[in-house]
Design a protein around this motif. Structure first.
Motif, PDB file in Angstrom:
ATOM      1  N   LEU A 273      39.645  54.427  31.841  1.00 48.09           N
ATOM      2  CA  LEU A 273      39.922  53.424  32.883  1.00 48.09           C
ATOM      3  C   LEU A 273      41.365  53.514  33.334  1.00 48.09           C
ATOM      4  O   LEU A 273      42.281  53.564  32.510  1.00 48.09           O
ATOM      5  CB  LEU A 273      39.612  52.025  32.344  1.00 48.09           C
ATOM      6  CG  LEU A 273      39.742  50.850  33.310  1.00 48.09           C
ATOM      7  CD1 LEU A 273      38.738  49.744  32.925  1.00 48.09           C
ATOM      8  CD2 LEU A 273      41.153  50.269  33.348  1.00 48.09           C
TER       9      LEU A 273
ATOM     10  N   GLY B 160      43.979  51.895  36.792  1.00 53.50           N
ATOM     11  CA  GLY B 160      44.041  50.988  37.922  1.00 53.50           C
ATOM     12  C   GLY B 160      44.001  51.725  39.244  1.00 53.50           C
ATOM     13  O   GLY B 160      44.261  52.931  39.329  1.00 53.50           O
TER      14      GLY B 160
ATOM     15  N   VAL C  66      39.702  49.826  38.678  1.00 50.27           N
ATOM     16  CA  VAL C  66      39.610  48.415  39.064  1.00 50.27           C
ATOM     17  C   VAL C  66      40.507  48.179  40.268  1.00 50.27           C
ATOM     18  O   VAL C  66      41.600  48.748  40.371  1.00 50.27           O
ATOM     19  CB  VAL C  66      40.013  47.484  37.904  1.00 50.27           C
ATOM     20  CG1 VAL C  66      39.029  47.599  36.753  1.00 50.27           C
ATOM     21  CG2 VAL C  66      41.419  47.795  37.396  1.00 50.27           C
TER      22      VAL C  66
ATOM     23  N   GLY D 177      33.697  42.620  39.829  1.00 52.08           N
ATOM     24  CA  GLY D 177      34.570  42.380  38.683  1.00 52.08           C
ATOM     25  C   GLY D 177      34.986  40.934  38.520  1.00 52.08           C
ATOM     26  O   GLY D 177      35.802  40.631  37.647  1.00 52.08           O
TER      27      GLY D 177
ATOM     28  N   ASP E 162      38.521  40.561  36.221  1.00 50.70           N
ATOM     29  CA  ASP E 162      38.670  40.086  34.848  1.00 50.70           C
ATOM     30  C   ASP E 162      38.410  41.247  33.893  1.00 50.70           C
ATOM     31  O   ASP E 162      37.282  41.742  33.805  1.00 50.70           O
ATOM     32  CB  ASP E 162      37.673  38.946  34.614  1.00 50.70           C
ATOM     33  CG  ASP E 162      37.778  38.319  33.244  1.00 50.70           C
ATOM     34  OD1 ASP E 162      38.032  39.043  32.262  1.00 50.70           O
ATOM     35  OD2 ASP E 162      37.581  37.101  33.133  1.00 50.70           O
ATOM     36  N   MET E 163      39.439  41.676  33.146  1.00 51.90           N
ATOM     37  CA  MET E 163      39.294  42.824  32.258  1.00 51.90           C
ATOM     38  C   MET E 163      38.326  42.549  31.112  1.00 51.90           C
ATOM     39  O   MET E 163      37.626  43.449  30.650  1.00 51.90           O
ATOM     40  CB  MET E 163      40.659  43.247  31.715  1.00 51.90           C
ATOM     41  CG  MET E 163      41.626  43.734  32.783  1.00 51.90           C
ATOM     42  SD  MET E 163      40.949  45.079  33.769  1.00 51.90           S
ATOM     43  CE  MET E 163      42.281  45.320  34.949  1.00 51.90           C
TER      44      MET E 163
ATOM     45  N   ILE F  51      34.905  43.056  32.515  1.00 55.91           N
ATOM     46  CA  ILE F  51      34.672  44.489  32.711  1.00 55.91           C
ATOM     47  C   ILE F  51      34.370  45.174  31.388  1.00 55.91           C
ATOM     48  O   ILE F  51      33.444  45.985  31.287  1.00 55.91           O
ATOM     49  CB  ILE F  51      35.892  45.122  33.407  1.00 55.91           C
ATOM     50  CG1 ILE F  51      35.969  44.644  34.857  1.00 55.91           C
ATOM     51  CG2 ILE F  51      35.830  46.650  33.336  1.00 55.91           C
ATOM     52  CD1 ILE F  51      37.245  45.026  35.558  1.00 55.91           C
ATOM     53  N   ALA F  52      35.134  44.848  30.351  1.00 54.49           N
ATOM     54  CA  ALA F  52      34.909  45.454  29.033  1.00 54.49           C
ATOM     55  C   ALA F  52      33.510  45.139  28.517  1.00 54.49           C
ATOM     56  O   ALA F  52      32.823  46.009  27.971  1.00 54.49           O
ATOM     57  CB  ALA F  52      35.965  44.966  28.050  1.00 54.49           C
TER      58      ALA F  52
ATOM     59  N   VAL G 101      42.113  53.415  27.966  1.00 55.79           N
ATOM     60  CA  VAL G 101      42.822  52.818  29.099  1.00 55.79           C
ATOM     61  C   VAL G 101      44.122  53.591  29.303  1.00 55.79           C
ATOM     62  O   VAL G 101      44.957  53.654  28.397  1.00 55.79           O
ATOM     63  CB  VAL G 101      43.108  51.322  28.856  1.00 55.79           C
ATOM     64  CG1 VAL G 101      43.932  50.741  30.000  1.00 55.79           C
ATOM     65  CG2 VAL G 101      41.794  50.552  28.689  1.00 55.79           C
TER      66      VAL G 101
ATOM     67  N   VAL H  70      47.475  47.216  34.924  1.00 53.24           N
ATOM     68  CA  VAL H  70      46.317  47.273  34.024  1.00 53.24           C
ATOM     69  C   VAL H  70      46.761  47.122  32.572  1.00 53.24           C
ATOM     70  O   VAL H  70      46.138  46.390  31.785  1.00 53.24           O
ATOM     71  CB  VAL H  70      45.542  48.593  34.237  1.00 53.24           C
ATOM     72  CG1 VAL H  70      44.562  48.849  33.086  1.00 53.24           C
ATOM     73  CG2 VAL H  70      44.794  48.552  35.553  1.00 53.24           C
TER      74      VAL H  70
ATOM     75  N   GLN I 117      47.446  43.497  31.930  1.00 57.97           N
ATOM     76  CA  GLN I 117      46.232  42.679  31.894  1.00 57.97           C
ATOM     77  C   GLN I 117      45.478  42.844  30.574  1.00 57.97           C
ATOM     78  O   GLN I 117      45.027  41.860  29.983  1.00 57.97           O
ATOM     79  CB  GLN I 117      45.329  43.031  33.082  1.00 57.97           C
ATOM     80  CG  GLN I 117      45.898  42.567  34.416  1.00 57.97           C
ATOM     81  CD  GLN I 117      45.125  43.109  35.600  1.00 57.97           C
ATOM     82  OE1 GLN I 117      44.675  44.263  35.602  1.00 57.97           O
ATOM     83  NE2 GLN I 117      44.965  42.294  36.623  1.00 57.97           N
ATOM     84  N   PHE I 118      45.338  44.070  30.102  1.00 57.89           N
ATOM     85  CA  PHE I 118      44.620  44.288  28.838  1.00 57.89           C
ATOM     86  C   PHE I 118      45.401  43.722  27.656  1.00 57.89           C
ATOM     87  O   PHE I 118      44.827  43.110  26.752  1.00 57.89           O
ATOM     88  CB  PHE I 118      44.352  45.781  28.623  1.00 57.89           C
ATOM     89  CG  PHE I 118      43.052  46.249  29.206  1.00 57.89           C
ATOM     90  CD1 PHE I 118      41.870  46.141  28.488  1.00 57.89           C
ATOM     91  CD2 PHE I 118      43.001  46.781  30.484  1.00 57.89           C
ATOM     92  CE1 PHE I 118      40.657  46.563  29.022  1.00 57.89           C
ATOM     93  CE2 PHE I 118      41.796  47.203  31.033  1.00 57.89           C
ATOM     94  CZ  PHE I 118      40.624  47.090  30.307  1.00 57.89           C
TER      95      PHE I 118
END
Length: 235
Positions: free
Chosen positions: A49, A51, A87, A132, A137-138, A141-142, A155, A161, A164-165
């Motif tokens: 993944l 961004g 994303v 999403g 929203d991570m 998505i996960a 990632v 990104v 966010q994670f």
């Protein structure tokens, strides 16, 4: 609680914490030996993944480069390259980007709900476009990736990104490579932006490994209790 993949974050930075410089040319931070390590990491995962800004700025292929690793993946029934995931808030991606045009694998685009119709119109022929959330929203998505069979997610940034994670506490492991150089320009992209991170002066992350790889150094951090289980699985 819904299940999610084991989430491994991989990133290379300068000694002052930048992912790149502020020029139009891509700054190379890794060396060949470290790039081969990252290739092995990619081959060990079910999905990669990044961004949308990384897709636009770096135009990455995100493919497994080693033919031997491709052979091992295909022999085990996997696609030659892990599923590619990106994303985006507004869906402004070029369908001719190498993310979409290279690699024999599935490509997934998670976008904000309001942008889904337009994004499907633009990218529907080269990728599967998924909702999403109102704001991407991570965690959501996960969980969706897990439902799609992804058990190990790599990632690879960029900074938004990563932030966010990490601020959401979703990462199980961080592999951070430090290159022996400074960028020294606040216009450049940093490893993370501002945020409330779970690891702070009161709760320090656990350093699991340090390794010199030529002129760069790998710092491997355990960020969740799942780290030890994954270590047994990978070795």
């Amino acid at each position: 609680m819904a299940e999610r993949p084991y989430i491994l974050m991989s990133c290379s930075v300068s000694m002052d914490g930048y992912l790149d410089d502020a020029t139009d040319d891509r700054l190379v931070l890794s060396n060949e030996a470290d790039l081969d390590r990252v290739d092995a990491l990619r081959a060990s995962c079910d999905a990669i993944l990044v961004g949308a800004s990384t897709v636009r700025r770096d135009n990455p292929r995100l493919n497994v480069r080693s033919e031997a690793r491709v052979v091992l993946r295909t022999a085990s029934g996997q696609s030659p390259t892990p599923v590619k995931v990106t994303v985006t808030g507004h869906g402004g991606l070029d369908p001719t980007a190498r993310f979409f045009t290279t690699g024999d694998c599935e490509k997934l685009v998670y976008c904000a709900s309001a942008a889904c119709v337009d994004t499907r119109r633009r990218l529907g022929s080269v990728a599967t476009v998924l909702d999403g959330g109102a704001e991407v929203d991570m965690g959501r998505i996960a969980e969706d990736l897990y439902d799609r069979g992804v058990r190990r997610l790599l990632v690879e940034g960029g900074g938004t990104v990563n932030t966010q994670f990490l601020t959401a506490g979703l990462a199980d492991e961080l592999q951070l490579v430090v290159a022996p150089l400074f960028v020294g320009d606040s216009r450049a992209r940093r490893f993370v932006g501002d945020g409330a991170f779970p690891w702070d002066p009161r709760r320090r992350a656990s350093l699991a490994e340090t390794r010199a790889i030529g002129d760069v150094v790998l710092l491997r951090y355990a960020l969740s209790p799942r780290f030890s289980d994954a270590e047994v699985m990978v070795r």
